[in-house]
Motif scaffolding. Structure first.
Motif, PDB file in Angstrom:
ATOM      1  N   PRO A   9       0.896  -1.302   0.072  1.00  0.00           N
ATOM      2  CA  PRO A   9      -0.071  -0.092  -0.085  1.00  0.00           C
ATOM      3  C   PRO A   9       1.096   1.298  -0.143  1.00  0.00           C
ATOM      4  N   LEU A  10       0.284   2.393  -0.647  1.00  0.00           N
ATOM      5  CA  LEU A  10       1.136   3.680  -0.904  1.00  0.00           C
ATOM      6  C   LEU A  10       0.361   4.598  -0.966  1.00  0.00           C
ATOM      7  N   LYS A  11       0.557   5.717  -0.141  1.00  0.00           N
ATOM      8  CA  LYS A  11       0.105   7.028  -0.041  1.00  0.00           C
ATOM      9  C   LYS A  11       0.475   7.876  -0.966  1.00  0.00           C
ATOM     10  N   GLN A  12      -0.044   8.533  -1.944  1.00  0.00           N
ATOM     11  CA  GLN A  12       0.597   9.329  -2.892  1.00  0.00           C
ATOM     12  C   GLN A  12       0.262  10.942  -2.601  1.00  0.00           C
ATOM     13  N   SER A  52       3.390 -12.792  -7.737  1.00  0.00           N
ATOM     14  CA  SER A  52       2.739 -11.653  -8.382  1.00  0.00           C
ATOM     15  C   SER A  52       2.784 -10.516  -7.169  1.00  0.00           C
ATOM     16  N   LEU A  53       2.965  -9.258  -7.948  1.00  0.00           N
ATOM     17  CA  LEU A  53       3.320  -8.181  -6.862  1.00  0.00           C
ATOM     18  C   LEU A  53       2.249  -7.020  -7.253  1.00  0.00           C
ATOM     19  N   TYR A  54       1.592  -6.583  -6.287  1.00  0.00           N
ATOM     20  CA  TYR A  54       0.670  -5.607  -6.374  1.00  0.00           C
ATOM     21  C   TYR A  54       0.941  -4.044  -5.728  1.00  0.00           C
ATOM     22  N   LEU A  55       0.495  -3.136  -6.129  1.00  0.00           N
ATOM     23  CA  LEU A  55       0.465  -1.737  -5.736  1.00  0.00           C
ATOM     24  C   LEU A  55      -0.778  -1.264  -5.494  1.00  0.00           C
ATOM     25  N   LEU A  56      -1.127  -1.073  -4.167  1.00  0.00           N
ATOM     26  CA  LEU A  56      -2.431  -0.340  -3.713  1.00  0.00           C
ATOM     27  C   LEU A  56      -2.087   1.074  -3.609  1.00  0.00           C
ATOM     28  N   ALA A  57      -2.742   1.681  -4.426  1.00  0.00           N
ATOM     29  CA  ALA A  57      -2.297   3.260  -4.455  1.00  0.00           C
ATOM     30  C   ALA A  57      -3.563   4.002  -5.344  1.00  0.00           C
ATOM     31  N   PRO A  58      -3.586   5.188  -4.895  1.00  0.00           N
ATOM     32  CA  PRO A  58      -4.648   6.029  -5.908  1.00  0.00           C
ATOM     33  C   PRO A  58      -4.302   6.147  -7.320  1.00  0.00           C
ATOM     34  N   THR A  59      -3.063   5.992  -7.662  1.00  0.00           N
ATOM     35  CA  THR A  59      -2.516   6.117  -9.222  1.00  0.00           C
ATOM     36  C   THR A  59      -1.595   5.080  -9.395  1.00  0.00           C
ATOM     37  N   PRO A  70      -6.392  -0.091  -7.550  1.00  0.00           N
ATOM     38  CA  PRO A  70      -6.673   1.246  -7.459  1.00  0.00           C
ATOM     39  C   PRO A  70      -7.269   1.466  -5.798  1.00  0.00           C
ATOM     40  N   ASP A  71      -6.518   2.328  -5.156  1.00  0.00           N
ATOM     41  CA  ASP A  71      -6.971   2.702  -3.740  1.00  0.00           C
ATOM     42  C   ASP A  71      -8.231   3.779  -3.903  1.00  0.00           C
ATOM     43  N   SER A  72      -9.586   3.491  -3.381  1.00  0.00           N
ATOM     44  CA  SER A  72     -10.473   4.420  -3.497  1.00  0.00           C
ATOM     45  C   SER A  72     -10.513   5.307  -2.503  1.00  0.00           C
ATOM     46  N   ARG A  74     -11.096   4.679   1.104  1.00  0.00           N
ATOM     47  CA  ARG A  74     -11.832   4.466   2.123  1.00  0.00           C
ATOM     48  C   ARG A  74     -10.989   4.038   3.382  1.00  0.00           C
ATOM     49  N   GLY A  75      -9.503   4.356   3.277  1.00  0.00           N
ATOM     50  CA  GLY A  75      -8.799   3.994   4.516  1.00  0.00           C
ATOM     51  C   GLY A  75      -8.026   2.895   4.570  1.00  0.00           C
ATOM     52  N   LEU A  76      -6.675   2.461   5.052  1.00  0.00           N
ATOM     53  CA  LEU A  76      -5.828   1.572   4.654  1.00  0.00           C
ATOM     54  C   LEU A  76      -6.683  -0.046   4.871  1.00  0.00           C
ATOM     55  N   ASN A  77      -6.901   0.084   5.988  1.00  0.00           N
ATOM     56  CA  ASN A  77      -7.709  -1.435   6.421  1.00  0.00           C
ATOM     57  C   ASN A  77      -8.732  -2.012   5.507  1.00  0.00           C
ATOM     58  N   PRO A  78      -9.698  -0.874   5.325  1.00  0.00           N
ATOM     59  CA  PRO A  78     -10.913  -1.342   4.383  1.00  0.00           C
ATOM     60  C   PRO A  78     -10.341  -1.700   2.898  1.00  0.00           C
ATOM     61  N   GLU A  79      -9.442  -0.712   2.437  1.00  0.00           N
ATOM     62  CA  GLU A  79      -8.775  -1.086   1.037  1.00  0.00           C
ATOM     63  C   GLU A  79      -7.977  -2.440   1.210  1.00  0.00           C
ATOM     64  N   LEU A  80      -7.259  -2.710   2.364  1.00  0.00           N
ATOM     65  CA  LEU A  80      -6.693  -3.885   2.153  1.00  0.00           C
ATOM     66  C   LEU A  80      -7.709  -5.299   2.289  1.00  0.00           C
TER      67      LEU A  80
END
Length: 191
Positions: A9-12, A52-59, A70-72, A74-80
């Protein structure tokens, strides 16, 4: 086994590394977060057990060796939670992007422990937060990332392995962490 998915997960943007506002300007925080995340992604792409490698981020970051989820917002834990369900509850490593010294060996140790025990946690160096969660099984698990997250994670999985390694524990959250990172880099340049 080579069936692990890794999720970072990454905040941008201007919210990147917001707890470093006292020490860095927004552009500096964004650059630091991006550089650390790129290093973590490169490290993970070299771990044989991860297929497999995934980036959870807004962009999306197209130059990184990952798939984008895509991180929509909702907050880190719900997104995970949503990402885990989307990935089909397969063996999953969730690891933070702010681990500047992470090595392939650190990740392999964490995944091996999870292979043995079903689940493994990498605590931060203070023993209160969680920098990585490796879930081998598909049993229910509620992510509780945030300050002092290790306790609620351990309460859900009391039999989980705890993997304490310096690079897994050293994250960059506070100005003191940043100062320590600078001191480490300066010491390396002198030697």
């Amino acid at each position: 086994m080579t069936d692990w998915a890794a999720l970072v997960p990454l905040k941008q943007g201007v919210e990147s590394k917001s707890r470093l506002r006292e020490a860095l300007e927004p552009a500096e925080r964004m650059a630091l977060a991006s550089a650390m995340a790129a290093r973590v992604m490169t490290c993970l792409s070299n771990v044989n057990a991860i297929n497999s490698l995934y980036l959870l981020a807004p962009t999306e970051v197209s130059e990184w060796p990952s798939h984008w989820l895509p991180d929509s917002g909702r907050g880190l834990n719900p997104e995970l939670e949503s990402a885990r369900a989307q990935l089909g509850n397969r063996p999953l490593l969730v690891i933070h992007a702010d681990l500047p010294h992470l090595t392939v060996q650190d990740v392999q140790a964490l995944l091996t422990a999870a292979d043995d025990r079903g689940c493994a946690f990498a605590p931060d160096r203070h023993g209160r937060g969680t920098n990585a969660v490796a879930l081998r099984d598909a049993n229910p698990f509620r992510f509780a990332f945030g300050r002092d997250s290790l306790t609620p994670h351990r309460q859900q999985r009391p039999g989980a392995a705890i993997v304490e390694r310096a690079a897994l524990g050293f994250d960059i959250d506070t100005p003191a962490d940043l100062a320590e990172l600078h001191d480490m880099c300066a010491a390396r340049l002198k030697s």
